[in-house]
Design a protein around this motif. Structure first.
Motif, PDB file in Angstrom:
ATOM      1  N   GLU A   1      19.424  31.430  70.119  1.00 21.49           N
ATOM      2  CA  GLU A   1      18.441  30.517  69.550  1.00 21.49           C
ATOM      3  C   GLU A   1      17.868  29.627  70.655  1.00 21.49           C
ATOM      4  OE1 GLU A   1      19.883  28.608  65.965  1.00 21.49           O
ATOM      5  OE2 GLU A   1      20.745  30.509  65.339  1.00 21.49           O
TER       6      GLU A   1
ATOM      7  N   LEU B   1      31.257  35.569  75.871  1.00 18.56           N
ATOM      8  CA  LEU B   1      30.401  34.421  76.192  1.00 18.56           C
ATOM      9  C   LEU B   1      31.124  33.116  75.839  1.00 18.56           C
ATOM     10  CD1 LEU B   1      26.959  35.783  74.924  1.00 18.56           C
ATOM     11  CD2 LEU B   1      27.591  35.298  77.302  1.00 18.56           C
TER      12      LEU B   1
ATOM     13  N   PHE C   1      26.410  30.589  81.819  1.00 14.28           N
ATOM     14  CA  PHE C   1      27.459  30.280  80.840  1.00 14.28           C
ATOM     15  C   PHE C   1      28.679  29.596  81.453  1.00 14.28           C
ATOM     16  CE2 PHE C   1      27.251  31.149  76.328  1.00 14.28           C
ATOM     17  CZ  PHE C   1      25.895  31.454  76.251  1.00 14.28           C
ATOM     18  N   LEU C   2      28.422  28.783  82.453  1.00 12.15           N
ATOM     19  CA  LEU C   2      29.500  27.994  83.059  1.00 12.15           C
ATOM     20  C   LEU C   2      29.180  26.508  82.954  1.00 12.15           C
ATOM     21  CD1 LEU C   2      30.338  30.039  86.296  1.00 12.15           C
ATOM     22  CD2 LEU C   2      31.657  29.904  84.175  1.00 12.15           C
TER      23      LEU C   2
ATOM     24  N   GLY D   1      31.521  21.078  73.694  1.00 11.85           N
ATOM     25  CA  GLY D   1      32.049  22.175  72.868  1.00 11.85           C
ATOM     26  C   GLY D   1      30.915  23.062  72.401  1.00 11.85           C
TER      27      GLY D   1
ATOM     28  N   VAL E   1      32.713  29.620  78.097  1.00 16.90           N
ATOM     29  CA  VAL E   1      32.504  28.188  77.833  1.00 16.90           C
ATOM     30  C   VAL E   1      33.860  27.487  77.673  1.00 16.90           C
ATOM     31  CG1 VAL E   1      31.415  26.490  76.310  1.00 16.90           C
ATOM     32  CG2 VAL E   1      30.250  28.650  76.773  1.00 16.90           C
TER      33      VAL E   1
ATOM     34  N   PHE F   1      22.850  22.188  67.784  1.00 14.39           N
ATOM     35  CA  PHE F   1      23.999  22.734  68.520  1.00 14.39           C
ATOM     36  C   PHE F   1      23.660  23.081  69.959  1.00 14.39           C
ATOM     37  CE2 PHE F   1      23.809  27.389  69.102  1.00 14.39           C
ATOM     38  CZ  PHE F   1      22.692  27.723  68.338  1.00 14.39           C
ATOM     39  N   LYS F   2      22.355  23.095  70.300  1.00 15.28           N
ATOM     40  CA  LYS F   2      21.878  23.257  71.668  1.00 15.28           C
ATOM     41  C   LYS F   2      20.418  22.832  71.673  1.00 15.28           C
ATOM     42  CE  LYS F   2      20.689  27.587  72.872  1.00 15.28           C
ATOM     43  NZ  LYS F   2      20.646  29.069  72.990  1.00 15.28           N
TER      44      LYS F   2
ATOM     45  N   CYS G   1      27.524  31.454  65.131  1.00 14.01           N
ATOM     46  CA  CYS G   1      28.157  32.749  65.369  1.00 14.01           C
ATOM     47  C   CYS G   1      29.412  32.778  66.242  1.00 14.01           C
ATOM     48  CB  CYS G   1      27.132  33.720  65.934  1.00 14.01           C
ATOM     49  SG  CYS G   1      25.850  34.070  64.721  1.00 14.01           S
ATOM     50  N   PHE G   2      29.479  31.991  67.306  1.00 18.63           N
ATOM     51  CA  PHE G   2      30.621  32.153  68.223  1.00 18.63           C
ATOM     52  C   PHE G   2      31.949  32.059  67.467  1.00 18.63           C
ATOM     53  CE2 PHE G   2      28.772  30.977  72.676  1.00 18.63           C
ATOM     54  CZ  PHE G   2      28.078  32.177  72.679  1.00 18.63           C
TER      55      PHE G   2
ATOM     56  N   ASP H   1      32.391  34.870  64.810  1.00 17.43           N
ATOM     57  CA  ASP H   1      32.596  36.220  65.347  1.00 17.43           C
ATOM     58  C   ASP H   1      33.947  36.354  66.047  1.00 17.43           C
ATOM     59  OD1 ASP H   1      30.166  36.744  64.284  1.00 17.43           O
ATOM     60  OD2 ASP H   1      29.066  36.800  66.166  1.00 17.43           O
TER      61      ASP H   1
ATOM     62  N   ARG I   1      26.974  16.477  77.859  1.00 14.49           N
ATOM     63  CA  ARG I   1      26.188  17.643  78.275  1.00 14.49           C
ATOM     64  C   ARG I   1      25.803  17.625  79.745  1.00 14.49           C
ATOM     65  NH1 ARG I   1      25.819  21.991  74.759  1.00 14.49           N
ATOM     66  NH2 ARG I   1      25.918  21.229  72.635  1.00 14.49           N
TER      67      ARG I   1
ATOM     68  N   GLU J   1      22.104  42.305  67.107  1.00 15.18           N
ATOM     69  CA  GLU J   1      21.108  41.472  67.782  1.00 15.18           C
ATOM     70  C   GLU J   1      21.796  40.547  68.788  1.00 15.18           C
ATOM     71  OE1 GLU J   1      17.755  41.677  67.777  1.00 15.18           O
ATOM     72  OE2 GLU J   1      18.239  40.330  69.425  1.00 15.18           O
ATOM     73  N   PHE J   2      21.204  40.420  69.968  1.00 12.79           N
ATOM     74  CA  PHE J   2      21.811  39.584  71.015  1.00 12.79           C
ATOM     75  C   PHE J   2      20.983  38.344  71.346  1.00 12.79           C
ATOM     76  CE2 PHE J   2      23.418  43.926  71.739  1.00 12.79           C
ATOM     77  CZ  PHE J   2      24.783  43.679  71.635  1.00 12.79           C
TER      78      PHE J   2
HETATM   79  O1  LIG Z   1      25.312  36.188  67.796  1.00 11.49           O
HETATM   80  C1  LIG Z   1      24.703  35.158  67.965  1.00 11.49           C
HETATM   81  O2  LIG Z   1      24.462  34.331  67.091  1.00 11.49           O
HETATM   82  C2  LIG Z   1      24.212  34.761  69.324  1.00 11.49           C
HETATM   83  O3  LIG Z   1      25.165  33.794  69.824  1.00 11.49           O
HETATM   84  C3  LIG Z   1      24.840  33.226  71.074  1.00 11.49           C
HETATM   85  O4  LIG Z   1      23.582  32.574  71.014  1.00 11.49           O
HETATM   86  P1  LIG Z   1      23.417  31.079  70.444  1.00 11.49           P
HETATM   87  O5  LIG Z   1      24.620  30.709  69.649  1.00 11.49           O
HETATM   88  O6  LIG Z   1      22.101  31.029  69.782  1.00 11.49           O
HETATM   89  O7  LIG Z   1      23.315  30.149  71.725  1.00 11.49           O
HETATM   90  P2  LIG Z   1      24.069  30.114  73.136  1.00 11.49           P
HETATM   91  O8  LIG Z   1      23.075  29.839  74.173  1.00 11.49           O
HETATM   92  O9  LIG Z   1      24.945  31.268  73.333  1.00 11.49           O
HETATM   93  O10 LIG Z   1      24.966  28.809  72.994  1.00 11.49           O
HETATM   94  C4  LIG Z   1      26.055  28.755  72.097  1.00 11.49           C
HETATM   95  C5  LIG Z   1      26.783  27.433  72.278  1.00 11.49           C
HETATM   96  O11 LIG Z   1      27.465  27.403  73.527  1.00 11.49           O
HETATM   97  C6  LIG Z   1      27.094  26.243  74.254  1.00 11.49           C
HETATM   98  N1  LIG Z   1      27.112  26.558  75.703  1.00 11.49           N
HETATM   99  C7  LIG Z   1      26.458  27.655  76.169  1.00 11.49           C
HETATM  100  C8  LIG Z   1      26.478  27.955  77.514  1.00 11.49           C
HETATM  101  C9  LIG Z   1      27.189  27.131  78.400  1.00 11.49           C
HETATM  102  O12 LIG Z   1      27.256  27.339  79.637  1.00 11.49           O
HETATM  103  N2  LIG Z   1      27.836  26.048  77.891  1.00 11.49           N
HETATM  104  C10 LIG Z   1      27.815  25.743  76.549  1.00 11.49           C
HETATM  105  O13 LIG Z   1      28.429  24.745  76.135  1.00 11.49           O
HETATM  106  C11 LIG Z   1      25.698  25.884  73.743  1.00 11.49           C
HETATM  107  O14 LIG Z   1      25.384  24.535  73.986  1.00 11.49           O
HETATM  108  C12 LIG Z   1      25.846  26.215  72.275  1.00 11.49           C
HETATM  109  O15 LIG Z   1      26.453  25.155  71.590  1.00 11.49           O
HETATM  110  C13 LIG Z   1      24.720  34.352  72.114  1.00 11.49           C
HETATM  111  O16 LIG Z   1      24.304  33.777  73.356  1.00 11.49           O
HETATM  112  C14 LIG Z   1      23.715  35.397  71.674  1.00 11.49           C
HETATM  113  O17 LIG Z   1      23.691  36.466  72.601  1.00 11.49           O
HETATM  114  C15 LIG Z   1      24.119  35.922  70.290  1.00 11.49           C
HETATM  115  O18 LIG Z   1      23.170  36.854  69.829  1.00 11.49           O
END
Ligand SMILES: O=C(O)[C@H]1O[C@H](OP(=O)(O)OP(=O)(O)OC[C@H]2O[C@@H](n3ccc(=O)[nH]c3=O)[C@H](O)[C@@H]2O)[C@H](O)[C@@H](O)[C@@H]1O
Ligand SMILES: NC(=O)C1=CN([C@@H]2O[C@H](COP(=O)(O)OP(=O)(O)OC[C@H]3O[C@@H](n4cnc5c(N)ncnc54)[C@H](O)[C@@H]3O)[C@@H](O)[C@H]2O)C=CC1
Length: 469
Positions: free
Chosen positions: A164, A226, A264-265, A270, A230, A337-338, A275-276, A279, A444, A160-161
């Motif tokens: 949240e 991804l 994603f820039l 942090g 970041v 977290f977001k 998941c990040f 994984d 942020r 799944e991609f």
């Molecule tokens: O496997 C997963 O759990 C999912 O993980 C992420 O989704 P998610 O963790 O829900 O949210 P993101 O939008 O990716 O953000 C992750 C973290 O990175 C941060 N982020 C994101 C983007 C950015 O430009 N800068 C940044 O600091 C967000 O604030 C957040 O804390 C991936 O985007 C999804 O594709 C994936 O399915």
């Protein structure tokens, strides 16, 4: 009513619930049942207050619940009824034993496979929806093959991609659906069956089919890429703060190159989320297992940079507040977290709060979607702070439901989640009620620095030039 197909999903969490709701909505001829060991979770899915906050989710669930979408704890009977069983259970990082701190624990997936083997009375397609180490399908297949009823199971990988906060949009209009299966006639037939489910609303050009191992590994790699973006931009944010460059300008300048792309820039305090980190550690462990130490170290650096970013932020806060936060009231704006989620797993905000508590600061936390109980769970699990015995915790953390109350009398504000409402606050009013000098630390890049400085705030934002100390 009779249905063409029956789907059972094991795991009613952030993925299982929304994913199955969207399948049910788009496939009225399919009966979908989401099952879980956790009765409280299932009760919540059956109530008016769903267990997770996700824009648009309630509407989707309410449109099909009781018609072709069901939530149940009758795991065994629902599996027995299903043609396709999804495994969408949690796969956290191992905390003990071989690979502790790195490898993903797939015990829940194995348990699901054992339950399926035990209760099935007909052939089934078993779909890995959980994020798993490459070759997990082999383990699932071998467990299923141990059934003594002569049944045949096909195992597919369908990671799944969704992200949240945008889960419903991501599921309704996915960039792609990935399905991996065995390169045998049985495997290909199973793939075709699952493709036919998604084809109810996803254009076929966006449904990618592949072999099992590529599918499993693609999921880990997608998250690693991804997160790497970041961490890359965050490493540049530190350089910006010291040199007078502006990280937002850099993101704009480099993101206009189509080879790099603009998404994603966004520099931040942090990345968090369940998941990040998990994984990438999983990927690091896989590399190490295959003796690829340089590859492991390369990916591990993404996590190290993230840890650095979180602790760097708190250190700079303390240093700007005359090297002491002891006894100071600090308003923490945002704990999720977001934005647009109530999920707090691995949130950067918790790490900053922990470090500020160690400085004995008094934290007043406001988040529109996070309750105190959830915050305490996060401190317990992620940070190993024992919330029941830690004497200072009750004293040092106050949760507020009114953002202005959180800021009243504060020495500093730290913006740690990018909720839209933080952009439009009445900062004149907030400034008047704060101790002076009134600091704003924006993790942020949400606030309008120029306007806030005109009001009188001392503003420090991630990746923006910081005046010399
Ligand atoms: O496997 C997963 O759990 C999912 O993980 C992420 O989704 P998610 O963790 O829900 O949210 P993101 O939008 O990716 O953000 C992750 C973290 O990175 C941060 N982020 C994101 C983007 C950015 O430009 N800068 C940044 O600091 C967000 O604030 C957040 O804390 C991936 O985007 C999804 O594709 C994936 O399915
Ligand atoms: N949260 C996210 O945004 C995304 C998560 N993923 C992956 O999806 C998987 C699930 O993640 P989440 O939904 O976030 O987890 P979650 O923790 O929200 O939900 C998992 C659910 O599975 C249940 N469960 C565990 N073992 C079970 C069993 N044997 N039988 C029935 N139910 C059982 C748990 O009680 C829990 O409710 C993980 O592998 C994760 O990496 C993938 C993409 C996005």
């Amino acid at each position: 009513m009779s249905f063409d197909l029956s789907i059972c999903c094991m795991g009613a969490g952030y993925v299982g619930g929304p994913t199955m709701a969207v399948i049910a909505k788009n496939c009225p001829n399919i009966r979908v049942c989401v099952v879980d060991l956790n009765a409280k979770q299932i009760d919540a899915w059956n109530s008016a207050e769903l267990p997770i906050y996700e824009p648009g989710l309630k509407e989707v669930v309410e449109s099909c619940r009781g018609k072709n979408l069901f939530f149940s704890t009758s795991i065994e009977s629902e599996i027995a009824l299903a043609d396709i069983v999804f495994i969408s259970v949690n796969t956290p990082t191992k905390t003990q034993g071989i690979g502790a701190g790195r490898a993903a624990n797939i015990k829940n997936c194995e348990l699901c496979a054992r339950t399926i083997a035990k209760v099935a009375t007909t052939n089934k397609i078993v779909v890995e929806k959980s994020t798993v180490p490459v070759r997990t399908a082999d383990a699932v297949r071998r467990v299923l093959a141990c059934n003594d009823k002569g049944l045949e199971f096909q195992v597919l990988s369908n990671p799944e991609f969704l992200a949240e906060g945008t889960a419903i949009d991501d599921l309704e209009k996915p960039s792609r659906v990935l399905i991996g299966g065995e390169e045998t006639p049985g495997g290909q037939a199973a793939i075709a069956k699952l493709v036919s489910v998604y084809a109810n609303w996803v254009p076929s050009s966006q449904i990618i089919t592949t072999n099992l191992w590529s599918s499993e590994l693609s999921k880990l790699v997608a998250n690693a890429f991804l997160a790497q973006r970041v961490s890359s931009i965050n490493s540049i944010s530190a350089l910006c703060e010291s040199t007078g460059a502006d990280v937002s300008e850099i993101s704009r300048a480099i993101g206009s190159d189509p080879r790099i792309g603009p998404r994603f820039l966004q520099s931040s305090v942090g990345f968090g989320g369940s998941c990040f980190q998990k994984d990438i550690l999983n990927l690091v462990y896989l590399c190490e297992t295959f003796g690829l130490d340089e590859c492991a170290e390369y990916w591990h650096q993404v996590i190290k940079m993230n840890d650095y970013q979180k602790s760097r932020f708190t250190q700079k806060m303390v240093s700007r507040m005359f090297n002491t936060a002891t006894g100071k009231k600090i308003a923490i704006l945002g704990f999720a977290f977001k934005k647009d989620t109530g999920d707090t797993r691995e949130t950067a905000s918790a790490f900053v709060c922990r470090d500020l508590m160690q400085e004995k600061a008094r934290l007043h936390v406001y988040d529109p979607q996070v309750k105190r109980e959830q915050m305490m769970i996060e401190f317990d699990y992620t940070l190993n702070v024992n919330t029941t015995t830690e004497p200072d915790l009750e004293k040092l953390i106050t949760t507020e439901t009114d953002v202005y109350k959180a800021c009243e009398g504060a020495h500093a504000i730290a913006v740690l989640t990018e909720w839209d409402e933080f952009k439009g606050l009445d900062y004149e009013r907030i400034y008047k009620g704060m101790s002076k000098p009134a600091f704003v630390f924006d993790g942020r890049n949400v606030v309008d620095i120029k306007t806030l400085r005109e009001i009188g705030f001392e503003v420090y934002a991630i990746g923006k030039p910081w005046p010399k100390e």
